[in-house]
Design an enzyme around this catalytic site. Structure first.
Site, PDB file in Angstrom:
ATOM      1  N   LYS A  23       0.837  -1.196   0.000  1.00 22.05           N
ATOM      2  CA  LYS A  23       0.000   0.000   0.000  1.00 22.05           C
ATOM      3  C   LYS A  23       0.875   1.250   0.000  1.00 22.05           C
ATOM      4  CE  LYS A  23      -3.682  -0.349   2.638  1.00 22.05           C
ATOM      5  NZ  LYS A  23      -4.265  -0.477   3.990  1.00 22.05           N
ATOM      6  N   ARG A  93      -3.003   3.512   8.581  1.00 18.28           N
ATOM      7  CA  ARG A  93      -3.405   2.352   7.776  1.00 18.28           C
ATOM      8  C   ARG A  93      -2.315   1.292   7.753  1.00 18.28           C
ATOM      9  NH1 ARG A  93      -4.672   4.834   2.003  1.00 18.28           N
ATOM     10  NH2 ARG A  93      -5.933   2.929   1.846  1.00 18.28           N
ATOM     11  N   GLY A 102      -8.563  -7.049   4.764  1.00 18.27           N
ATOM     12  CA  GLY A 102      -9.387  -7.176   5.956  1.00 18.27           C
ATOM     13  C   GLY A 102      -8.729  -7.853   7.137  1.00 18.27           C
ATOM     14  N   MET A 104      -5.812  -6.889   8.754  1.00 17.58           N
ATOM     15  CA  MET A 104      -5.179  -6.007   9.738  1.00 17.58           C
ATOM     16  C   MET A 104      -6.002  -4.737   9.858  1.00 17.58           C
ATOM     17  SD  MET A 104      -1.188  -6.642   9.152  1.00 17.58           S
ATOM     18  CE  MET A 104      -1.215  -5.991   7.521  1.00 17.58           C
ATOM     19  N   ARG A 338      -3.664  -1.500  -6.376  1.00 19.34           N
ATOM     20  CA  ARG A 338      -2.852  -2.731  -6.336  1.00 19.34           C
ATOM     21  C   ARG A 338      -3.315  -3.631  -7.480  1.00 19.34           C
ATOM     22  NH1 ARG A 338      -5.796  -4.544  -0.851  1.00 19.34           N
ATOM     23  NH2 ARG A 338      -7.865  -4.525  -1.703  1.00 19.34           N
ATOM     24  N   HIS A 466      -6.441 -44.481  -1.214  1.00 20.58           N
ATOM     25  CA  HIS A 466      -6.892 -45.098  -2.465  1.00 20.58           C
ATOM     26  C   HIS A 466      -7.871 -44.184  -3.194  1.00 20.58           C
ATOM     27  CE1 HIS A 466      -9.579 -47.723  -4.861  1.00 20.58           C
ATOM     28  NE2 HIS A 466      -8.437 -48.327  -5.177  1.00 20.58           N
ATOM     29  N   SER A 787      13.688 -42.488 -14.353  1.00 18.62           N
ATOM     30  CA  SER A 787      12.497 -41.707 -14.038  1.00 18.62           C
ATOM     31  C   SER A 787      12.426 -41.589 -12.529  1.00 18.62           C
ATOM     32  CB  SER A 787      11.256 -42.404 -14.600  1.00 18.62           C
ATOM     33  OG  SER A 787      10.104 -41.702 -14.187  1.00 18.62           O
ATOM     34  N   CYS A 855       8.191 -38.836 -12.518  1.00 19.91           N
ATOM     35  CA  CYS A 855       6.816 -39.317 -12.645  1.00 19.91           C
ATOM     36  C   CYS A 855       6.070 -39.308 -11.330  1.00 19.91           C
ATOM     37  CB  CYS A 855       6.790 -40.712 -13.260  1.00 19.91           C
ATOM     38  SG  CYS A 855       7.579 -41.949 -12.218  1.00 19.91           S
ATOM     39  N   TYR A 875      11.991 -34.277 -19.049  1.00 24.61           N
ATOM     40  CA  TYR A 875      10.537 -34.112 -19.034  1.00 24.61           C
ATOM     41  C   TYR A 875       9.993 -34.235 -17.623  1.00 24.61           C
ATOM     42  CZ  TYR A 875      10.126 -39.186 -18.500  1.00 24.61           C
ATOM     43  OH  TYR A 875      10.218 -40.463 -18.030  1.00 24.61           O
TER      44      TYR A 875
END
Ligand code: ADP
Ligand code: MG
Ligand code: MG
Length: 905
Positions: A23, A93, A102, A104, A338, A466, A787, A855, A875
């Site tokens: 701010k 502020r 909201g 602080m 902002r 699972h 992998s 993976c 990859y």
């Protein structure tokens, strides 16, 4: 030189967010580019840390610096703080580096006391306005500094007074009534605190500054920082700013606005305002605010000035702005700007449109969209405007993203019947086609029911249960571990907090947040718009890593290709064994002592496995496919030991009561029980699984290799390209790999000869144990690719069992900062990451150009993807639904590493 704790707005700028907070930095920037901002100054975030470091005391000298800065503000305004003529009022502020809306505290109208009230009334002739400001000051400062809740003032004293005099809103109160309310408020402070409300303006200021510092550590702020991953130690700045008044008459007002629609991204001004109001009145709901477009009719001049400023700010910051403004006697003042928070669809649209408008470059557009933005785009989500009235039933873990509505069912068969439009088996309730499967937890027997459901909800189990893993794999929303649920399958109901939900009742489940709601909430379908496609194409043009998907069946493989996957990084073969017709074959294969019977079962399985692979290879159409040979311990395919014990006991009892015909069945069950018992392991995760199983029971992986290569040959004969990569899991020493790979290689050569076609296959291994990573050089002499199985690698590096850790202590560890984050979500760079780096370097040193990928689930996590770029993986592979997120994250990682390289030079 003295420590500089105070910066006038003209001394700061937008780059100083660390020191001045967001701010403060933006107030400075707006002042410096000539926008109408009331003058003021900022106390640094460092001062907040100083306050805490010295046992919560305002640093000596701070108030002197504040007084000096106030002199400057006073002369700019031509007014004096506490003065008996032309008094100056200020706001105090809060404002940290990252916006914490909201969370602080902010206090308005400081400087009012008996003297200045009188002076201001004389000056303005507007007594009502002055007392309206005064009552607000008393309420706000007492709320933040004296622990007197705002509600006591607002909801009790103020509301009661309004009722007494028959006023609907604050606008109906006249000057004398406002004065009376101020007196009531002052009396309330006296009564509750035993002291007078402070009248000295600088005392008010000191109290307010301290309250802002303290608000950094109020409960709300702490919880907010934790969920938003904002560090605790950065502190908040304090901004002190001359007041301008939106409550000084009907030509005054206050409002908030966005320069684009934050939910759709459309380029239009979006916001609300209230005339004759102050501060947060617009958002606090004291009156119904008016759409900002009304201002054009009400006051075209101010509206034009506002639009001009809004456009200037958007151009200046080159991003959508969230603005706070006040109108004082037809003059516009800017109080905050902002970058605006936005939904996923809006983020994509704004980024792409701003490139078209020439505001930003493609590189920047890519950096502005996050993984969670895309996630919102790819799954249905609950219409946010309906959440206000929704009744939340329970909250579990956000186990698989997306939202769904459906009727509750309690078993897989009912779910499956419902899918085909049939009644529930007991016929008591009519079930439509859309159902949500609710269970304590799921197991492999439930998979067909999960597939038939819109979503899955379980009362137990973590993010790797699972239910969670399977749901993510299928792209079905899932909330797991909603512990307040008590599920009663027998009576076909569940209860939660005393409320009973029966089979057939409708619920809505949000797998992105873990929330479960009663009834049907409206869903917004994913919109894969043109902007999305454009952004993805840009991502692809910048990234250097490839993106693959984890897919175990043709359906997922097709889905993955649709989302842009360039191959399969992990195809788990064991899921294929769980299908209803196959499980008996698998069980017999495991249990038999007779080699002939076993081979017979393997031959039968081979036929169906080959079909599986043909389907997958065909779906992948020439893209590489990594197939992992069987990995889990075999007892996972058998009935559970506990269940068998229960069943045999029951049969024994019935025989005892005279049912002699059950003896044969008992004998069979007892035999099975004995076999299952003999396979039981103390630590199955560290037991007979992966490559170890293949060494003890080679027939299974030989069969799988055949199925893979024969499938490949079949397609090659049809002129399709196939690149099978056969992956051997859980290797810890090169000798394991050598034994198994030699055996499979021999088989592979046999198949190539039999088939008479070239098959471009490779053998490689998963690096998922620390020893494998540390001896990667040796392993790479055999393995043609690596992998990283980072789930197991994280478990074994930390020595945690994931399910136990996530269920028991991991959250505490994160809260107490023993771990900075959950290592199963984001790669632990220092430990697991170090092992990966060693493995890549030593593996490639031993084998030139060794292909390395990941993976584990980390392959879909943007921060982990960034690390993968740093260690030069070829990859990443993730679930099909995360492929777009991974493509974007890979582009962002490539862009970051490019920036890093140019900076290095
Ligand atoms: P938050 O960080 O919660 O948004 P702010 O510090 O922005 O809190 O203050 C909330 C509101 O108070 C502002 O939007 C503005 O309407 C009002 N306000 C703050 N300072 C002033 C000021 N100097 N003059 C007029 N109104 C102010
Ligand atoms: Mg604000
Ligand atoms: Mg593993």
């Amino acid at each position: 030189m003295d420590l500089k704790r105070v910066y006038l707005f003209r001394e700061g700028n937008a780059t100083m967010r660390d020191l001045l907070g967001g701010k403060g930095a933006n107030l400075a920037e707006m002042s410096n580019i000539g926008l109408p901002v009331p003058p003021g100054f900022t106390i640094t975030t460092e001062t907040c840390n100083e306050y805490y470091a010295t046992g919560k005391k305002l640093p000596a000298g701070l108030m002197d610096s504040a007084r000096a800065a106030m002199k400057d503000v006073e002369s700019q305004m031509g007014r004096s703080f506490g003065g008996a003529t032309k008094p100056l009022l200020v706001s105090v502020r809060s404002g940290a580096k990252f916006s914490m809306p909201g969370m602080m505290d902010t206090v308005l109208n400081l400087g009012l006391n008996a003297t200045t009230v009188k002076a201001l009334i004389e000056e303005t002739g507007n007594k009502r306005f002055v007392y309206d400001s005064y009552r607000r000051l008393i309420m706000m400062l007492s709320d933040v500094a004296f622990d007197l809740s705002k509600h006591e003032f607002d909801n009790e004293i103020f509301a009661t007074y309004k009722q007494k005099v028959g006023a609907k809103t604050d606008l109906d109160l006249n000057a004398d009534q406002m004065e009376e309310i101020s007196q009531l408020f002052l009396a309330h402070v006296r009564e509750r605190t035993g002291h007078e409300f402070p009248s000295d303006p600088f005392e008010q200021m000191a109290v307010a500054i301290e309250a802002v510092f303290k608000s950094w550590n109020n409960d709300r702020a702490i919880v907010y920082r934790r969920t938003e991953k904002i560090p605790d130690e950065i502190g908040t700045a304090v901004n002190i700013q001359a007041m301008v008044f939106g409550n000084a008459g009907d030509d005054c007002g206050t409002g908030v606005a966005f320069t684009r629609d934050p939910s759709t991204g459309e380029k239009l001004i979006y916001g609300e305002y209230l005339m004759n109001a102050q501060g947060e009145d617009v958002v606090a709901g004291v009156r119904t605010p008016v759409p900002i477009t009304e201002l054009e009719k009400q006051n075209p001049k101010v509206f034009a000035a506002f639009m001009d400023t809004a456009n200037k700010l958007e151009k200046h910051y080159r991003d959508m702005q969230d603005l706070e403004f006040t109108i004082e006697h037809d003059k516009l003042f800017m109080l905050q700007c902002r970058s605006g928070k936005r939904t996923g669809p809006a983020a994509v649209r704004i980024a792409v449109e701003m490139v078209a408008e020439g505001l930003i470059k493609k590189e920047e557009a890519l950096q502005r969209v996050t993984g969670s933005h895309l996630d919102q785009l790819l799954h249905p989500r609950i219409d946010p405007s309906s959440l206000g009235k929704a009744k939340q039933l329970a909250k579990g873990l956000a186990a698989s993203p997306g939202s769904a509505v459906g009727q509750v069912v309690f078993d897989a068969d009912t779910a499956d019947l419902a899918k085909h439009g049939k009644l529930s088996p007991n016929g008591s309730v009519a079930i439509g086609k859309k159902v949500i499967l609710v269970r304590d937890e799921t197991n492999p027997d439930d998979v067909h029911g999960m597939l038939a459901s819109q979503a899955v909800l379980t009362a137990r189990g973590g993010k790797t249960s699972h239910a969670a893993v399977v749901a993510r794999g299928f792209g079905i929303p899932c909330v797991a571990g909603a512990e307040t649920l008590s599920v009663n399958v027998h009576d076909r109901k569940f209860s939660v907090d005393g409320q009973v939900i029966k089979e057939g009742d409708v619920i809505t489940v949000d797998g992105s947040t873990g929330a479960v709601y009663l009834g049907e909430l409206p869903l917004i379908e994913p919109e894969v718009s043109g902007a999305f496609g454009e952004l993805m194409a840009w991502a692809d043009s910048y990234r250097t890593m490839k993106v693959r998907a984890n897919a175990d069946n043709p359906r997922d493989a097709r889905q993955a290709v649709e989302f842009g996957a360039e191959g399969i990084g992990l195809c788990r073969t064991e899921h294929m064994f769980f299908e209803a017709e196959r499980l008996p074959l698998v069980q017999e294969m495991i249990l038999t002592k007779d080699e002939k019977v076993r081979q017979n079962m393997l031959d039968k399985l081979q036929v169906v496995q080959q079909q599986d692979f043909e389907g997958i290879f065909e779906a992948m159409d020439g893209r590489p496919v990594t197939v992992r040979l069987i990995d889990p311990p075999l007892h996972e395919f058998l009935p559970s030991f506990e269940q068998l014990v229960r069943e045999t006991t029951e049969i024994q009892t019935r025989i005892h009561m005279g049912q002699k015909d059950l003896e044969k069945e008992l004998e069979a069950k007892m035999k099975l029980l004995g076999e299952v018992e003999s396979m039981k392991e103390q630590n199955p995760m560290l037991g007979m699984r992966g490559v170890r199983l293949s060494i003890i029971l080679p027939g299974l992986v030989i069969m799988q290799t055949r199925a893979i290569l024969q499938a490949a040959a079949a397609l090659i004969k049809k002129k399709q390209k196939v690149y099978p990569e056969i992956m051997i899991p859980l290797v810890s020493t090169v000798n394991e790999l050598r034994v198994v790979q030699n055996q499979l290689e021999a088989e592979a050569q046999k198949i190539v000869k039999e088939q008479g076609v070239e098959i471009p296959y490779m053998f490689g291994t998963m690096i998922e144990l620390p020893r494998a990573a540390l001896t990667a050089g040796e392993i790479a002499e055999y393995a043609q690719f690596f992998s990283f199985g980072t789930n197991d690698l994280t478990q074994t590096t930390f020595g945690y069992s994931r399910d136990d850790a996530e269920g028991k202590f991991l959250q505490r560890y994160v809260e107490q900062k023993i771990l900075s984050r959950n290592p199963f979500e984001t790669i632990d760079v220092a430990g697991v990451g170090r092992l990966m780096r060693i493995a890549v370097e030593e593996g490639r040193a031993a084998r030139n150009g060794l292909k390395c990928g990941i993976c584990g689930e980390h392959g879909g996590d943007p921060e982990s993807i960034d690390f993968c770029q740093q260690i030069n993986l070829d990859y990443v592979s993730c679930s099909p639904f995360r492929v777009p997120i991974a493509r974007l994250a890979a582009a962002q990682a490539a862009l970051r590493s490019k920036v890093a390289v140019t900076l290095d030079k």
